[in-house]
Scaffold this motif. Structure first.
Motif, PDB file in Angstrom:
ATOM      1  N   UNK A 105       0.820  -1.147  -0.022  1.00 38.16           N
ATOM      2  CA  UNK A 105       0.109   0.175   0.059  1.00 38.16           C
ATOM      3  C   UNK A 105       0.828   1.413   0.075  1.00 38.16           C
ATOM      4  N   UNK A 106       1.930   1.261   0.664  1.00 39.85           N
ATOM      5  CA  UNK A 106       3.019   2.303   0.752  1.00 39.85           C
ATOM      6  C   UNK A 106       3.405   2.636  -0.705  1.00 39.85           C
ATOM      7  N   UNK A 107       3.775   1.512  -1.364  1.00 40.05           N
ATOM      8  CA  UNK A 107       4.364   1.684  -2.948  1.00 40.05           C
ATOM      9  C   UNK A 107       3.084   2.266  -3.824  1.00 40.05           C
ATOM     10  N   UNK A 108       1.998   1.889  -3.537  1.00 38.03           N
ATOM     11  CA  UNK A 108       1.050   2.449  -4.129  1.00 38.03           C
ATOM     12  C   UNK A 108       0.739   3.844  -4.091  1.00 38.03           C
ATOM     13  N   UNK A 109       0.970   4.250  -2.513  1.00 45.18           N
ATOM     14  CA  UNK A 109       0.848   5.493  -2.096  1.00 45.18           C
ATOM     15  C   UNK A 109       1.897   6.542  -2.782  1.00 45.18           C
ATOM     16  N   UNK A 110       3.129   6.000  -2.920  1.00 46.58           N
ATOM     17  CA  UNK A 110       4.299   6.582  -3.385  1.00 46.58           C
ATOM     18  C   UNK A 110       3.803   7.179  -4.644  1.00 46.58           C
ATOM     19  N   UNK A 111       3.333   6.071  -5.951  1.00 49.36           N
ATOM     20  CA  UNK A 111       3.345   6.570  -6.945  1.00 49.36           C
ATOM     21  C   UNK A 111       1.923   7.787  -7.101  1.00 49.36           C
TER      22      UNK A 111
END
Length: 545
Positions: A22-28
């Motif tokens: 979810x953090x990876x999605x949040x980053x982009x």
């Protein structure tokens, strides 16, 4: 084809892995929205034109959409966690380049590299969830994933506003570096590798055709108002070379789109008949949920996030807000989205996912109409907040549930391709939405302002100079225009407000069309036996090849 995937029982680390994903999605997602409130500062610092403003957004979104299929397929073969880590690393390095960009051209180039990294990340996160979770847990995981997208779409402008106001727009990109490091470490610790057991060869020709199709279409939509939609608007020169035809290059670019798109479909079907790998799993389109869900996702995305391009420009250049104040107003969208995730969790077991999707899209339409109706050169902030909250509530309801509806019947061994296809549909729709709504915004701004200034500035050449100044600066020249001609500045504010209103109504129209496409969707409930966790046969679609 069998599938290597992590254990779905007794592994508590996978929930921590979901946080990392979810953090990876949040980053982009944060990065794609954080730039919006920083654009006025970038315009002032790097002196970029309105077309370059669109390309700062579109260069990222275009490459992102064009490569999702490629990396979704490669992730299945090379390893999904590996692809995620590579994507995060590229994204972070490109963020450093963007933060240090000395010119608009270099910033756009950095955004292209970011798009490559982002295209590695998004479909990989979906396929990791699809491979790791089963049954009701998969629904919860998708809800977390979708709520992250909805919430971060609005947290991005707030974070970008704070960084731009307190420090510099360059920190809007620099913040990605420590976050990227955190995600890479978390992925190595908590995300278990998964991939297809028997990798197949990549369809290189299909990959090239998909990139050409996506790139040419979005390029034509962005540059149409600059080069001319049919006839050449001005003399087009590159160095010493001049465009030799009366017809604009844009119709030719659209012709390339049609030819490349048709060739992509023909080539893919041909390879499928031979039993070879394809960029899109065409057999999955036999699944009603997958086929109709992707159509709905593309159309909804046309209107879902494109409006975020025009609102920050309007609030800062017309209402006079700074970047941080703009972020506070847009925070209403995030609050609405997070509220929706709670509501979806409370009522998700009572209503079929497709009905939650429809309710979400309806809320989005209502929210955009509310925003459009109050837009003027002196709109108070609280009136904008009401519409954005309703809009955000709809985004939160629709995003995760639509993903679940699209992927509900997809076999796990094809999850990477399916995730890439679903992500491509959404990102392609988003890219088209930004291109179309950006064209609506700047084209209507120019025509409205030209008409309004006829009585104030009778001379056509002088009037055109003022119009070009306002349009090319994306409205940031309005404060300076106030010192020279208060009447012209007032006219520019009114014209920019009208143009933003037209863009909002256009976005609402796309969403209304998307709502109609959901009529053909099924319930979206998983066809799984709750005790065994095995899929039940799909009697409504032919089996996947």
């Amino acid at each position: 084809m069998s599938e290597q995937h992590p254990s779905v029982t007794g592994d508590r680390r996978r929930w921590l892995g979901l946080v990392v994903i979810s953090l990876a999605v949040a980053l982009i997602i944060v990065d794609s929205t954080i730039v919006n409130v920083a654009i006025p500062s970038i315009i002032d610092d790097l002196d970029i034109s309105s077309t370059q403003v669109q390309w700062v957004q579109e260069s990222y979104t275009l490459v992102f959409a064009a490569l999702l299929l490629v990396f979704g397929t490669l992730a299945d073969q090379w390893g999904r966690r590996r692809m995620l880590i590579i994507g995060i690393s590229i994204f972070a390095l490109a963020s450093i380049m963007a933060a240090l960009a000395p010119t608009g051209e270099f910033l756009i180039f950095s955004r292209v590299i970011q798009g490559i990294g982002g295209a590695m990340i998004l479909p990989t996160t979906l396929s990791l969830i699809n491979a790791t979770f089963r049954g009701r847990e998969r629904g919860i995981a998708f809800a977390v994933w979708g709520s992250t997208i909805g919430g971060m779409a609005a947290v991005g402008p707030l974070l970008g506003g704070w960084l731009t106001t307190e420090y510099s727009w360059r920190w809007a990109f620099g913040i990605n570096v420590p976050l990227g490091i955190l995600i890479v470490v978390g992925a190595l610790f908590a995300v278990t590798e998964s991939k297809a057991a028997h990798p197949s060869r990549v369809d290189v020709v299909g990959a090239v055709l998909s990139v050409i199709t996506s790139a040419s279409l979005v390029f034509g939509l962005i540059e149409g108002r600059t080069y001319g939609w049919w006839l050449t608007a001005d003399d087009l020169t590159i160095g010493d070379w001049t465009w030799p035809l009366t017809i604009s290059p844009i119709p030719i670019v659209f012709a390339v789109t049609l030819v490349a798109g048709a060739a992509f479909i023909w080539w893919g079907l041909r390879r499928q008949r031979r039993g070879q790998s394809t960029m899109i799993a065409f057999s999955l389109f036999r699944l009603t949920s997958f086929r109709n869900g992707n159509i709905a996702a593309l159309i909804v995305s046309l209107g879902e996030f494109g409006i975020i391009l025009s609102l920050p420009l309007w609030m800062q250049n017309v209402l006079g807000y700074d970047a941080l104040q703009t972020g506070y107003v847009l925070l209403a969208l995030a609050i609405g989205s997070f509220g929706a995730s709670g509501a979806a969790g409370a009522f998700g077991h009572r209503f079929a996912p497709v009905w939650i999707v429809r309710a979400g899209i309806l809320f989005e339409i209502i929210g955009l109409v509310l925003v459009a109706l109050v837009i003027s050169s002196d709109t108070p902030w609280w009136q904008i907040v009401i519409g954005l909250f309703v809009y955000g509530f709809g985004v939160g309801l629709a995003t995760a549930q639509l993903t679940g509806v699209v992927l509900v019947d997809v076999p796990v061994e094809q999850s990477g391709q399916a995730s890439g296809t679903q992500s491509t549909a959404r990102q392609f729709g988003s890219a088209l939405g930004i291109a179309v709504l950006g064209t609506v915004l700047f084209t209507s701004l120019g025509s409205t302002l030209d008409t309004t200034l006829e009585s104030t500035i009778p001379d056509a050449a002088a009037r055109e100079q003022v119009v070009d100044l306002v349009v090319d600066s994306s409205g940031s020249a309005i404060p300076a225009l106030e010192e020279k001609s208060p009447e012209a500045a007032d006219a520019a504010r009114d014209a920019f407000s009208d143009a933003t209103r037209y863009a909002a109504f256009t976005a609402a129209g796309f969403l209304a069309l998307g709502l109609l496409t959901t009529i053909s969707l099924g319930s979206g409930r998983p066809r799984e036996d709750e005790e065994t966790g095995t899929p039940e046969p799909d009697t409504t679609a032919a089996p996947a090849v």
